[in-house]
Design a protein around this motif. Structure first.
Motif, PDB file in Angstrom:
ATOM      1  N   GLY A  80       0.827  -1.191   0.000  1.00  0.00           N
ATOM      2  CA  GLY A  80       0.000   0.000   0.000  1.00  0.00           C
ATOM      3  C   GLY A  80       0.865   1.245   0.000  1.00  0.00           C
ATOM      4  N   VAL A  81       0.552   2.170  -0.897  1.00  0.00           N
ATOM      5  CA  VAL A  81       1.325   3.405  -1.023  1.00  0.00           C
ATOM      6  C   VAL A  81       0.383   4.592  -0.880  1.00  0.00           C
ATOM      7  CG1 VAL A  81       2.806   4.792  -2.526  1.00  0.00           C
ATOM      8  CG2 VAL A  81       2.979   2.290  -2.559  1.00  0.00           C
ATOM      9  N   GLY A  82       0.749   5.512   0.014  1.00  0.00           N
ATOM     10  CA  GLY A  82       0.038   6.769   0.140  1.00  0.00           C
ATOM     11  C   GLY A  82       0.870   7.887  -0.457  1.00  0.00           C
ATOM     12  N   LEU A  83       0.245   8.748  -1.223  1.00  0.00           N
ATOM     13  CA  LEU A  83       0.932   9.892  -1.818  1.00  0.00           C
ATOM     14  C   LEU A  83       0.132  11.150  -1.521  1.00  0.00           C
ATOM     15  CD1 LEU A  83       1.840   8.420  -5.335  1.00  0.00           C
ATOM     16  CD2 LEU A  83       3.417   8.810  -3.446  1.00  0.00           C
ATOM     17  N   GLY A  84       0.791  12.129  -0.894  1.00  0.00           N
ATOM     18  CA  GLY A  84       0.146  13.403  -0.643  1.00  0.00           C
ATOM     19  C   GLY A  84      -0.437  13.517   0.751  1.00  0.00           C
ATOM     20  N   GLY A  85      -1.230  14.560   0.950  1.00  0.00           N
ATOM     21  CA  GLY A  85      -1.834  14.823   2.239  1.00  0.00           C
ATOM     22  C   GLY A  85      -0.836  15.385   3.237  1.00  0.00           C
ATOM     23  N   THR A  86      -1.129  15.195   4.508  1.00  0.00           N
ATOM     24  CA  THR A  86      -0.215  15.502   5.605  1.00  0.00           C
ATOM     25  C   THR A  86       0.433  14.200   6.038  1.00  0.00           C
ATOM     26  OG1 THR A  86      -2.045  15.209   7.149  1.00  0.00           O
ATOM     27  CG2 THR A  86      -1.580  17.461   6.412  1.00  0.00           C
ATOM     28  N   SER A  87       1.316  14.247   7.013  1.00  0.00           N
ATOM     29  CA  SER A  87       2.010  13.023   7.430  1.00  0.00           C
ATOM     30  C   SER A  87       1.028  11.953   7.907  1.00  0.00           C
ATOM     31  CB  SER A  87       3.029  13.338   8.534  1.00  0.00           C
ATOM     32  OG  SER A  87       2.396  13.938   9.652  1.00  0.00           O
ATOM     33  N   ASP A  88       0.035  12.351   8.738  1.00  0.00           N
ATOM     34  CA  ASP A  88      -0.905  11.360   9.256  1.00  0.00           C
ATOM     35  C   ASP A  88      -1.853  10.865   8.169  1.00  0.00           C
ATOM     36  OD1 ASP A  88      -1.932  13.999   9.287  1.00  0.00           O
ATOM     37  OD2 ASP A  88      -3.474  13.462  10.739  1.00  0.00           O
ATOM     38  N   LEU A  89      -2.319  11.776   7.307  1.00  0.00           N
ATOM     39  CA  LEU A  89      -3.205  11.348   6.229  1.00  0.00           C
ATOM     40  C   LEU A  89      -2.473  10.440   5.254  1.00  0.00           C
ATOM     41  CD1 LEU A  89      -5.814  11.345   4.639  1.00  0.00           C
ATOM     42  CD2 LEU A  89      -5.173  13.564   3.653  1.00  0.00           C
ATOM     43  N   CYS A  90      -1.226  10.726   4.966  1.00  0.00           N
ATOM     44  CA  CYS A  90      -0.454   9.915   4.028  1.00  0.00           C
ATOM     45  C   CYS A  90      -0.327   8.484   4.534  1.00  0.00           C
ATOM     46  CB  CYS A  90       0.926  10.549   3.813  1.00  0.00           C
ATOM     47  SG  CYS A  90       1.801   9.902   2.378  1.00  0.00           S
ATOM     48  N   MET A  91      -0.058   8.321   5.831  1.00  0.00           N
ATOM     49  CA  MET A  91       0.018   6.974   6.399  1.00  0.00           C
ATOM     50  C   MET A  91      -1.336   6.275   6.338  1.00  0.00           C
ATOM     51  SD  MET A  91       3.075   6.087   7.218  1.00  0.00           S
ATOM     52  CE  MET A  91       2.490   4.548   7.898  1.00  0.00           C
ATOM     53  N   HIS A  92      -2.401   7.040   6.587  1.00  0.00           N
ATOM     54  CA  HIS A  92      -3.738   6.449   6.516  1.00  0.00           C
ATOM     55  C   HIS A  92      -4.065   6.003   5.093  1.00  0.00           C
ATOM     56  CE1 HIS A  92      -7.849   5.583   7.459  1.00  0.00           C
ATOM     57  NE2 HIS A  92      -8.328   6.568   6.705  1.00  0.00           N
ATOM     58  N   LEU A  93      -3.662   6.793   4.112  1.00  0.00           N
ATOM     59  CA  LEU A  93      -3.877   6.417   2.718  1.00  0.00           C
ATOM     60  C   LEU A  93      -3.170   5.108   2.382  1.00  0.00           C
ATOM     61  CD1 LEU A  93      -3.400   9.893   0.972  1.00  0.00           C
ATOM     62  CD2 LEU A  93      -5.563   8.668   1.287  1.00  0.00           C
ATOM     63  N   ALA A  94      -1.948   4.950   2.886  1.00  0.00           N
ATOM     64  CA  ALA A  94      -1.204   3.710   2.639  1.00  0.00           C
ATOM     65  C   ALA A  94      -1.929   2.510   3.236  1.00  0.00           C
ATOM     66  CB  ALA A  94       0.211   3.824   3.203  1.00  0.00           C
ATOM     67  N   ASN A 135       2.605   0.996   3.533  1.00  0.00           N
ATOM     68  CA  ASN A 135       2.044   0.066   4.510  1.00  0.00           C
ATOM     69  C   ASN A 135       1.849  -1.268   3.812  1.00  0.00           C
ATOM     70  OD1 ASN A 135      -0.705  -1.192   5.786  1.00  0.00           O
ATOM     71  ND2 ASN A 135       0.591  -0.255   7.339  1.00  0.00           N
ATOM     72  N   ILE A 136       2.355  -2.315   4.413  1.00  0.00           N
ATOM     73  CA  ILE A 136       2.329  -3.644   3.789  1.00  0.00           C
ATOM     74  C   ILE A 136       1.200  -4.488   4.376  1.00  0.00           C
ATOM     75  CG2 ILE A 136       3.653  -5.752   3.381  1.00  0.00           C
ATOM     76  CD1 ILE A 136       4.912  -3.413   1.977  1.00  0.00           C
ATOM     77  N   GLN A 137       0.551  -5.257   3.522  1.00  0.00           N
ATOM     78  CA  GLN A 137      -0.375  -6.293   3.962  1.00  0.00           C
ATOM     79  C   GLN A 137       0.191  -7.639   3.546  1.00  0.00           C
ATOM     80  OE1 GLN A 137      -2.345  -7.436   5.976  1.00  0.00           O
ATOM     81  NE2 GLN A 137      -4.452  -6.960   5.431  1.00  0.00           N
ATOM     82  N   CYS A 138       0.177  -8.605   4.455  1.00  0.00           N
ATOM     83  CA  CYS A 138       0.783  -9.914   4.177  1.00  0.00           C
ATOM     84  C   CYS A 138      -0.122 -10.771   3.285  1.00  0.00           C
ATOM     85  CB  CYS A 138       1.082 -10.636   5.480  1.00  0.00           C
ATOM     86  SG  CYS A 138      -0.395 -11.211   6.343  1.00  0.00           S
ATOM     87  N   HIS A 139       0.335 -11.993   2.985  1.00  0.00           N
ATOM     88  CA  HIS A 139      -0.434 -12.859   2.081  1.00  0.00           C
ATOM     89  C   HIS A 139      -1.775 -13.270   2.688  1.00  0.00           C
ATOM     90  CE1 HIS A 139       1.498 -15.976   4.622  1.00  0.00           C
ATOM     91  NE2 HIS A 139       0.398 -16.653   4.363  1.00  0.00           N
ATOM     92  N   SER A 140      -1.866 -13.271   4.018  1.00  0.00           N
ATOM     93  CA  SER A 140      -3.142 -13.563   4.676  1.00  0.00           C
ATOM     94  C   SER A 140      -3.876 -12.237   4.857  1.00  0.00           C
ATOM     95  CB  SER A 140      -2.903 -14.248   6.030  1.00  0.00           C
ATOM     96  OG  SER A 140      -4.118 -14.730   6.565  1.00  0.00           O
ATOM     97  N   ALA A 141      -4.343 -11.693   3.749  1.00  0.00           N
ATOM     98  CA  ALA A 141      -4.936 -10.351   3.728  1.00  0.00           C
ATOM     99  C   ALA A 141      -6.390 -10.438   4.170  1.00  0.00           C
ATOM    100  CB  ALA A 141      -4.814  -9.753   2.325  1.00  0.00           C
ATOM    101  N   ARG A 142      -6.577 -10.485   5.465  1.00  0.00           N
ATOM    102  CA  ARG A 142      -7.882 -10.791   6.043  1.00  0.00           C
ATOM    103  C   ARG A 142      -8.762  -9.539   6.162  1.00  0.00           C
ATOM    104  NH1 ARG A 142      -5.236 -13.125  11.356  1.00  0.00           N
ATOM    105  NH2 ARG A 142      -4.071 -11.205  10.972  1.00  0.00           N
ATOM    106  N   ARG A 143     -10.032  -9.703   5.855  1.00  0.00           N
ATOM    107  CA  ARG A 143     -11.021  -8.660   6.063  1.00  0.00           C
ATOM    108  C   ARG A 143     -12.407  -9.282   5.924  1.00  0.00           C
ATOM    109  NH1 ARG A 143      -9.180  -7.878   0.818  1.00  0.00           N
ATOM    110  NH2 ARG A 143     -10.841  -8.035  -0.744  1.00  0.00           N
TER     111      ARG A 143
END
Length: 286
Positions: free
Chosen positions: A187-201, A265-273
């Motif tokens: 997951g890649v976040g581009l833009g926003g503020t520091s906290d928003l960018c992490m949330h986007l990722a 932000n990385i999601q592993c192979h067990s991408a549960r939801r």
């Protein structure tokens, strides 16, 4: 709010035991394309693990994760916000106690574990809104520690350009190697503020496979980075092969003229939801 509590409890257990269909299909696609014998063997074990979990009504991974609930509220829906939050917490705690789940949530200083998968500001609850009539959707994501430790933020300068952002993503994937249980969703976040960018990722890493960034430029970067990362040779569990990542997902936001933030932000192979939609017609799980 008892209905919401019950849904949140059910979603936690469902997410831990049933891998979404898009991830199952993604593993099978990688298995077909993998050229490394070791990679094929590891992917085969992953596919079998999914089948065993379903067959035995067991959880996919011992890590029950940090519980995240994403709530999307449509038009003409009334909720008591404070009670909604309480109902989500109660449901999360009930799922943990009633199903003898390992609670992975501790106080960051004392490391005390309440054995409920709850703690200060956990479960994490995000609330958003959309245009649907009389609909509330609840998504539950148990985010495992192994992949969550693959989280990074860099406040680049505009003069660094998009190339620097792409390089940052690839370098972080190389740095992590097999520690994030690949194949992953990057997951890649581009833009926003520091906290928003992490949330986007985080949003990007937990998006369904084959979904595409709604921004045209973001979608191009998804294609470029997905190809580049699977040429690194990291492979399943870091033991070699082409199946390093299911995909790279990108989410963007407008940013300040003097900023160029990028987050991973990385999601592993067990991408549960797991998800549920509440409408006047009833409740639908997916």
């Amino acid at each position: 709010m008892m209905e919401v509590e019950n849904i949140c409890a059910s979603l936690y257990v469902r997410a831990l035991k049933l891998l979404p269909p898009d991830i199952k299909a993604g593993l099978n696609d990688l298995l077909q394309d993998e050229t490394s014998a070791t990679g094929k063997t590891i992917l085969g074990v992953m596919v079998e693990n999914i089948a065993v979990a379903e067959r035995t009504n067991n959880i996919l991974c011992q890590d029950t994760g940090i519980p995240i609930y994403n709530i999307i509220i449509g038009h003409n829906v009334g909720f008591d916000g404070a009670e909604l939050k309480s109902a989500i917490r109660r449901g999360c705690a009930r799922a943990t106690r009633e199903n003898s789940l390992r609670s992975s949530v501790v106080h960051p200083i004392t490391r005390k574990n309440e054995q409920t998968s709850c703690g200060v500001r956990v479960p994490i609850i995000h609330v958003d809104f959309d245009e649907r009539e009389e609909t509330v959707s609840i998504e539950m994501i148990p985010k495992g520690s192994g992949s969550e430790n693959g989280s990074f933020l860099k406040m680049l300068l505009p003069s660094d350009g998009v190339a620097a952002a792409k390089r940052f993503v690839v370098d972080r994937v190389i740095e992590l190697g097999g520690r994030v249980c690949p194949p992953t969703i990057v997951g890649v976040g581009l833009g926003g503020t520091s906290d928003l960018c992490m949330h986007l990722a985080k949003i990007a890493s937990t998006r369904p496979l084959r979904s595409v960034c709604p921004d045209e430029e973001g979608a191009k970067i998804e294609v470029e980075l997905s190809a580049a990362i699977n040429e690194l040779g990291i492979g399943p569990q870091g033991l070699g092969g082409r199946s390093t990542s299911f995909a790279v997902h990108v989410e963007i936001a407008a940013t300040h003229i003097t900023q160029n933030p990028v987050a991973v932000n990385i999601q592993c192979h067990s991408a549960r939801r797991a998800r549920a939609a509440i409408t006047p017609g009833g409740i639908a799980f997916s």
